[in-house]
Design an enzyme around this catalytic site. Sequence first.
Site, PDB file in Angstrom:
ATOM      1  N   LYS A  25      54.833 -26.756  32.213  1.00 19.61           N
ATOM      2  CA  LYS A  25      55.618 -25.574  31.874  1.00 19.61           C
ATOM      3  C   LYS A  25      56.867 -25.972  31.082  1.00 19.61           C
ATOM      4  CE  LYS A  25      55.087 -22.439  34.873  1.00 19.61           C
ATOM      5  NZ  LYS A  25      55.048 -22.605  36.319  1.00 19.61           N
ATOM      6  N   ARG A  95      60.858 -22.032  38.934  1.00 18.73           N
ATOM      7  CA  ARG A  95      59.402 -22.245  39.056  1.00 18.73           C
ATOM      8  C   ARG A  95      59.068 -23.726  39.109  1.00 18.73           C
ATOM      9  NH1 ARG A  95      56.913 -17.297  36.697  1.00 18.73           N
ATOM     10  NH2 ARG A  95      58.558 -16.271  35.540  1.00 18.73           N
ATOM     11  N   GLY A 104      49.234 -21.504  41.816  1.00 21.99           N
ATOM     12  CA  GLY A 104      49.442 -20.928  43.149  1.00 21.99           C
ATOM     13  C   GLY A 104      49.729 -21.940  44.243  1.00 21.99           C
ATOM     14  N   MET A 106      52.304 -24.214  44.401  1.00 26.20           N
ATOM     15  CA  MET A 106      53.711 -24.445  44.726  1.00 26.20           C
ATOM     16  C   MET A 106      54.507 -23.146  44.566  1.00 26.20           C
ATOM     17  SD  MET A 106      54.195 -28.213  43.206  1.00 26.20           S
ATOM     18  CE  MET A 106      53.526 -27.833  41.647  1.00 26.20           C
ATOM     19  N   ARG A 339      49.845 -17.546  24.355  1.00 24.92           N
ATOM     20  CA  ARG A 339      48.628 -18.316  24.661  1.00 24.92           C
ATOM     21  C   ARG A 339      47.571 -17.945  23.633  1.00 24.92           C
ATOM     22  NH1 ARG A 339      47.543 -14.853  30.112  1.00 24.92           N
ATOM     23  NH2 ARG A 339      47.474 -12.869  29.064  1.00 24.92           N
ATOM     24  N   HIS A 457      43.519  -2.763  31.949  1.00 27.83           N
ATOM     25  CA  HIS A 457      42.411  -3.387  32.678  1.00 27.83           C
ATOM     26  C   HIS A 457      41.075  -3.116  32.004  1.00 27.83           C
ATOM     27  CE1 HIS A 457      39.284  -3.383  35.868  1.00 27.83           C
ATOM     28  NE2 HIS A 457      39.885  -4.510  36.199  1.00 27.83           N
ATOM     29  N   SER A 766       7.235 -30.079  28.071  1.00 32.98           N
ATOM     30  CA  SER A 766       8.161 -28.954  27.940  1.00 32.98           C
ATOM     31  C   SER A 766       8.552 -28.540  29.356  1.00 32.98           C
ATOM     32  CB  SER A 766       7.500 -27.801  27.190  1.00 32.98           C
ATOM     33  OG  SER A 766       8.390 -26.717  27.146  1.00 32.98           O
ATOM     34  N   CYS A 833      11.553 -24.811  27.918  1.00 36.69           N
ATOM     35  CA  CYS A 833      11.221 -23.446  27.514  1.00 36.69           C
ATOM     36  C   CYS A 833      11.523 -22.435  28.617  1.00 36.69           C
ATOM     37  CB  CYS A 833       9.774 -23.343  27.048  1.00 36.69           C
ATOM     38  SG  CYS A 833       8.591 -23.723  28.337  1.00 36.69           S
ATOM     39  N   TYR A 853      14.508 -30.538  21.906  1.00 34.08           N
ATOM     40  CA  TYR A 853      14.771 -29.132  21.557  1.00 34.08           C
ATOM     41  C   TYR A 853      14.905 -28.263  22.799  1.00 34.08           C
ATOM     42  CZ  TYR A 853       9.865 -28.041  22.628  1.00 34.08           C
ATOM     43  OH  TYR A 853       8.672 -27.870  23.276  1.00 34.08           O
TER      44      TYR A 853
HETATM   45  C1  PEP Z   1       8.925 -21.744  33.278  1.00 30.47           C
HETATM   46  O1  PEP Z   1       8.389 -21.794  34.372  1.00 30.47           O
HETATM   47  O2  PEP Z   1      10.077 -22.162  33.064  1.00 30.47           O
HETATM   48  C2  PEP Z   1       8.234 -21.151  32.125  1.00 30.47           C
HETATM   49  C3  PEP Z   1       8.766 -21.187  30.924  1.00 30.47           C
HETATM   50  O3  PEP Z   1       7.083 -20.520  32.374  1.00 30.47           O
HETATM   51  P1  PEP Z   1       6.987 -19.045  32.983  1.00 30.47           P
HETATM   52  O4  PEP Z   1       8.338 -18.475  32.992  1.00 30.47           O
HETATM   53  O5  PEP Z   1       6.051 -18.324  32.105  1.00 30.47           O
HETATM   54  O6  PEP Z   1       6.427 -19.341  34.328  1.00 30.47           O
END
Ligand code: PEP
Length: 882
Positions: A25, A95, A104, A106, A339, A457, A766, A833, A853
């Site tokens: 601070k 402070r 929070g 001190m 900020r 808010h 995968s 995947c 990937y």
């Molecule tokens: C998984 O299980 O992550 C997947 C890609 O296959 P599914 O969601 O089709 O079971």
Amino acid sequence: MQQEKKYVYPFAEAYGLGKELLGGKGAGLAEMTHIGVPIPQGFTITTEACSLYYESGKVLPDYLVSAIKNEVKGIEKITGKHFGGNHNPLLVSVRSGARVSMPGMMDTILNLGLNDVTVAALASETGNERFAFDCYRRFILMFTNIAKGHPRIEMDKMLESIKEHKHYKGDTDLTADDLKGLVVKYKAHYKKVFGEDFPSDPYIQLIEAVTSVFRSWDNPRANVYRKMNNIPYSWGTAVTVQSMAFGNKGDTSGTGVAFSRSPSTGEKQVFAEYLPNAQGEDVVAGIRTPLDIDSLRKILPEVHKQFLDTIKLMETHYKDMQDMEFTVEDGKLYFLQTRNGKRTAAAALKIACDLVDEKLITEEEAVLRVEAKSLDSLLHPSFDPKELKKLKSIGEGLPASPGAATGKIAFTAAEAHKRHEAGEKIVLVRAETSPEDIEGMVAAEGILTMRGGMTSHAAVVARGMGKCCVVGCSTVEIDEEARTLKLSGKIYTDKDIISLDGSTGSVYDGDIKRVETALTGQFGRLMAWADSYRTLRVRANADTPKDADQAVKYGAEGIGLCRTEHMFFGKDRIFNMRKMILAETVAEREKALEDLLPYQQSDFYGLFMSMKDKNVNIRLLDPPLHEFLPQEEDKIEELAKALNLSVEHVKNRISFLHEFNPMMGHRGCRLDVSYPEIGKMQTRAIIRAALQAQKDLGHAVVPEIMVPLVLEIREFKFVKNIIVEIADEEIKKSGQELHYEVGTMIEIPRAALLASEIATEAKFFSFGTNDLTQMTFGFSRDDAGKFLPDYYATKIFEQDPFQTIDQRGVGRLVKMAVVEGRAANPTLHVGVCGEHGGDPVSIEFFHNVGLDYVSCSPFRVPVARLAAAQAAIKAKRAAAKK
Ligand code: PEP
Ligand code: MG
């Protein structure tokens, strides 16, 4: 010797001394002072003074006390105020400020310096006796509780008893006289407890307060926090003493909030709101709707100019859009805080690109400036501008958070939540929102409020959620009891639909056609920068050419998962599928599969044509077969009739296929083990489609055939043999050449554990992290939602493991399988995947464990590209630090 050492530095002399000595601070305040930001002045007592306090047996040596008193004189000189004075009194905040923030942990004391004399001056100068005595009674409470360490419970009771007695709902109902009475009671209580009067000498108050901050460095919660966060005890805390500024001292005073650029659009223009003669709380709480900053220019043109110049200065210094709080006291401008400002995705993009053009940041920095997840909101529709032109709005508010929302009106958050659960699209309309409205805000398409500014808010929360929101629409008259609202002379009920344009702040009657957001040039620019930094490739999960085209448009570099089961739900397809499932003999099943083959082939052909030379990963049938069979009586009868079977026979087959744990049942490659003809048909369709596409495109296509739910190398080999046999047969027949790959999903813990074996036969892995999470946790993917909220409530989990990868458990399996799989097969390529492939936090993990990937739904492809780039940059920076 020690006396010569300097322990107290005014902000103006502290620049460059560092956080180690000044705390975070103190260093920040010194920096703002150094660059010329007008802040309420003060001084910092160093962390070395904290050590001195402990070394001296938990007292402040006299020379330190003198040094502190001396610096108070310095503040008096700068501010022209008087500590304990009967006019223009100097009040200060005291402070804590450690080297790293310990929120929070001190102590903080505000409005120090108040006594019977100064409170009267504050009351007359603000013209607000209630305010002055509220400050005073809070100060006595804080001082007694924090500086003197006495529990506040009895003092809280005194306040409660007044409220009860007078039937007040909240603290704000207390009058000036009530507060004056409370001050008398608090002081009497102090005397009873400590046997002496409440100290009216502000210097005594100050030394006690400083001592208490040092003492709080050693309080139990600070010790626990330090242990948790590896913060050494020896660091100590600094103390900042800063003069308080009051914006409610009359017409030449005021308070406001400002953004150095628009937090909604990123436009390079200061966006500020101002309330003359007010406290900061009035703006934040949305109690009074603030005025345009132009009102400051009209009242105090010099201050307005200084305000704009200082904002420019801060932006250039901090090299980012700033969100600031400021106060004008008697014509003097002070910034209380600055900020980096929160912003919408569109604003983040524009600001990042503009800052690069203004040479304030590098392209690499720009890539880190845009939150990957926030891109989601850019990829969603807005109202058709042609339609909008024809319409007249029924109300105007502030454009708090962009987007286009249409829905029926709900008047409470609970109602919005309930009706959303029942399938209705809802626009939540409130006078203003508060934190308990959160569930309704999540459920609503959009939020409209009658009161509040851009920092109220509703505005802040909706912006954070990327949800359409219009605030401060003062013409809306809400009758919560009658559950109606009036806008432009018309009465609306919960049956009526309204539309909100979160980018302009307009409210419309009825439904409006929406269009896809046209991505701006800035989106393309940032994405191009991101692509130049990332090493992780991004593919898409797509089952149709339409999805594939969308994915390519968003930059997908291949298909990482085609769930073939999604292709069987068309009308004639599902009939043939059901025929296949209900077949009694292999010959019957093969006949039904033969009828399905042309559909599959043409679907796959479409995918190859969309993806051109990019890899297309097609997974063999995965779900348990009962998912394809009808449930309702009439549908069962219809099917039985069409297949010339008895209803009872069909019912028996359905009940035979029923499983207690279908996700752990007869699914995935287990189907091919039982019915190899299914895998054969799918392979034939894939290879034929690829051969045809290759011919039509004039270049090679690369099909990847993926086996789901493998748990054992012999099982994988069994299915792979079927695939290779059919694929080679089809290729041979065609006279063409075709390179194809056979690999597996890793979605059962056993497969991850035995990755080194499976990798010897697989071209690729995968990770199906949806199933891998399900099976590792033993939580059903479909049902865990019922009890996971209990896990969040009890802090057992902080995140949904189906959304963000569980790095310690599931992640460990992934990491191990990658390392061991690659060791066994150096050319193995690996991706993910499951849903985690589109989650930025998980993507950072996947980058760090070295996946090739990630694959995710088309709309999340840009999110994944940006997250992958950020992961690469962060990893590079972390390595450079080492
Ligand atoms: C998984 O299980 O992550 C997947 C890609 O296959 P599914 O969601 O089709 O079971
Ligand atoms: Mg799966």
